[in-house]
Write an enzyme that holds these catalytic residues in place. Sequence first.
Site, PDB file in Angstrom:
ATOM      1  N   GLU A   1       9.253  39.262  67.482  1.00 10.64           N
ATOM      2  CA  GLU A   1       7.938  40.732  67.436  1.00 10.64           C
ATOM      3  C   GLU A   1       7.132  39.736  66.313  1.00 10.64           C
ATOM      4  O   GLU A   1       6.349  41.365  65.927  1.00 10.64           O
ATOM      5  CB  GLU A   1       9.102  41.629  67.264  1.00 10.64           C
ATOM      6  CG  GLU A   1       9.327  42.659  68.043  1.00 10.64           C
ATOM      7  CD  GLU A   1      10.852  41.546  68.016  1.00 10.64           C
ATOM      8  OE1 GLU A   1      11.000  40.386  67.614  1.00 10.64           O
ATOM      9  OE2 GLU A   1      11.632  42.545  69.129  1.00 10.64           O
TER      10      GLU A   1
ATOM     11  N   THR B   1      12.430  38.826  73.782  1.00 11.45           N
ATOM     12  CA  THR B   1      13.578  39.138  72.815  1.00 11.45           C
ATOM     13  C   THR B   1      14.379  38.171  73.578  1.00 11.45           C
ATOM     14  O   THR B   1      14.793  38.238  74.507  1.00 11.45           O
ATOM     15  CB  THR B   1      13.814  39.859  72.135  1.00 11.45           C
ATOM     16  OG1 THR B   1      14.337  40.912  73.141  1.00 11.45           O
ATOM     17  CG2 THR B   1      12.570  40.068  71.145  1.00 11.45           C
TER      18      THR B   1
ATOM     19  N   LYS C   1      30.135  50.313  56.470  1.00 11.73           N
ATOM     20  CA  LYS C   1      30.032  51.852  55.397  1.00 11.73           C
ATOM     21  C   LYS C   1      31.531  52.334  55.486  1.00 11.73           C
ATOM     22  O   LYS C   1      32.214  52.330  55.996  1.00 11.73           O
ATOM     23  CB  LYS C   1      29.838  52.953  56.204  1.00 11.73           C
ATOM     24  CG  LYS C   1      27.635  53.061  55.385  1.00 11.73           C
ATOM     25  CD  LYS C   1      27.332  54.490  56.146  1.00 11.73           C
ATOM     26  CE  LYS C   1      26.132  55.094  55.467  1.00 11.73           C
ATOM     27  NZ  LYS C   1      25.407  56.730  55.882  1.00 11.73           N
TER      28      LYS C   1
ATOM     29  N   TRP D   1      27.751  51.850  51.960  1.00  9.46           N
ATOM     30  CA  TRP D   1      27.108  49.876  52.327  1.00  9.46           C
ATOM     31  C   TRP D   1      27.505  48.712  52.138  1.00  9.46           C
ATOM     32  O   TRP D   1      27.639  48.777  50.609  1.00  9.46           O
ATOM     33  CB  TRP D   1      25.424  50.328  52.418  1.00  9.46           C
ATOM     34  CG  TRP D   1      25.188  51.310  53.871  1.00  9.46           C
ATOM     35  CD1 TRP D   1      25.399  51.842  54.292  1.00  9.46           C
ATOM     36  CD2 TRP D   1      23.185  51.012  54.122  1.00  9.46           C
ATOM     37  NE1 TRP D   1      24.930  52.219  55.396  1.00  9.46           N
ATOM     38  CE2 TRP D   1      23.642  51.969  55.077  1.00  9.46           C
ATOM     39  CE3 TRP D   1      22.772  50.506  53.830  1.00  9.46           C
ATOM     40  CZ2 TRP D   1      22.260  52.036  55.739  1.00  9.46           C
ATOM     41  CZ3 TRP D   1      20.836  50.692  53.657  1.00  9.46           C
ATOM     42  CH2 TRP D   1      21.434  51.778  55.169  1.00  9.46           C
TER      43      TRP D   1
END
Length: 542
Positions: free
Chosen positions: A330, A185, A439, A444
Amino acid sequence: MNGLMMDTSLSITSIIKHAEQVNGDTEIVSVTSDNPRHRYTYREAFARARRLANAIAGWGLEQGDRIATLAWNDYRHFETYYSSACSGYVCHTVNPRLFPEQLVYIINHAEDKYVFLDPDFVPLVEGLASQCPGVQGWVVLTSEDNMPGTSLDNVICYETLVASGDEHFEWPELDENTACALCYTSGTTGNPKGVVYSHRSTLLHAYATMMPDAMGLSRKDVVLPIVPMFHVNAWGTPYSCPIAGAKLVFPGSKMGDGETLATLINEEGVTMSAGVPTVWLGLIAYLKASGKRVDSLKSIIVGGAACPLSVMEDFDTFGVDTHVGWGMTEMSPLGSVNSSPSSREDYSDGDYAKVRLKAGRPIFGVEMKIVDDDGKDLPWDGEAFGSLKVRGPWICSSYFKLEGSDAHEEEGWFETGDVATIDPDGFMAITDRTKDVIKSGGEWISSIEVENVATDHPKVAEAAVIGHFHPKWSERPLLIVVKGPEGDDLSEEEMLAWFDGKIAKWWTPEAVQFVDELPHTATGKLQKVKLREMFKDYSFPE
Ligand code: ADP
């Protein structure tokens, strides 16, 4: 009672056998540093892969040993993929865009025994070879005539190596769970982590990506992978195309060059392509400036980052269907594709734009769920935001040489690090990376949605939103903008007024800052950690 079916191995070696027998005459076309347009067939490709495998067999490597590649998308890289993996070694694709210290880290962490590299990367490797003592040899992917002068020890010419092998090499029988490839990654935080693909996972992923509402690959297709073979196996196209019998067109080092891409599309009759938003911006800019078209191109998959609406609308004018794809290293990488509802007429323009920007429906084989902070399932109502978890046969169950990761905390599930909503009909939309959520007053805000609206402004080249300390709301969105070529006079007022009626009022950024460029990772993703660092001393106006 068990079924009475044969238990044949789902290995990628079976792709070789199938492609040689059924699709042997289909072409692979490549741009390389020593040939602007190399072309041959799958039959020739796999004959050379066999020679290479036979030559490598003399090196005394053990099964499972890692052979690394540092290479662009082309036929020699393709041959190396199959030769190494189908011999029972692991093809470790290394991303040359990583920082040198990350390259050293992953070559040593993977314990790579040999590295196959393009001539372009010889200078890069000369600078780090002394820090990679485990590497026994460096194979330069070119012919003797084109070998660069180099200070590297144990340099081998690829073409000479291939010529020394026997074409009648027999591939070994491999268990389907044998590792075939390794990719790290990009590691925005901490060291890169290794994802080990198996023959089985790679084959099943390739199968699934070929379905009509995924990449929809067939023998009639000509596929241009602009996603690199050095990062998540070019989204599986080196495996899916020989299965389907689709012609492959590899752009070599010219992935960012709009003119080369347009020429390849037109001259090779490319029907389908895949790439990150940046490459499409380059191609669109070239088409607009030159007045050229890409009439053979029917559809593209855009993934790796959120796709700006302008890219889709520009491609509409060229008759190209744009589909968002979502996934990650992944996940091999494909998790979902937005095949868009076919009946555009059922939507208002605004609603249609919203639907097509979503990450799409999970492809069969990938199971998804969204959960709240306590790990409780959230409804698929298109409203609830939650942490996105996935499972399936091509999703990593742990990282290479790393015991227990946070991402695998819940048994049987992988935590993607993305925050998403899912509609009742399965359309998933990424709203943020978990670590980037904003937030405001406890609620959110989706930074991706705010960024999408911002980048649609004709005077904006690129935009990012970060959560920033606010005395009343604890956090408010701060918009950071890179102006486009026509954006000299773009003001904060004009920018903020652009959001009116496009998103909820309280999602509108609190303020705007203009910068010359935004920080990106080696895979072209926005580096919000750096951005937050850059603006840590900023205060919102009273
Ligand atoms: P890749 O480089 O193949 O995208 P990475 O593992 O480096 O794989 O990055 C995966 C992350 O990229 C995802 O978790 C997600 O945050 C982001 N990403 C990928 N596709 C999309 C998309 N269509 N929309 C928004 N974000 C995306």
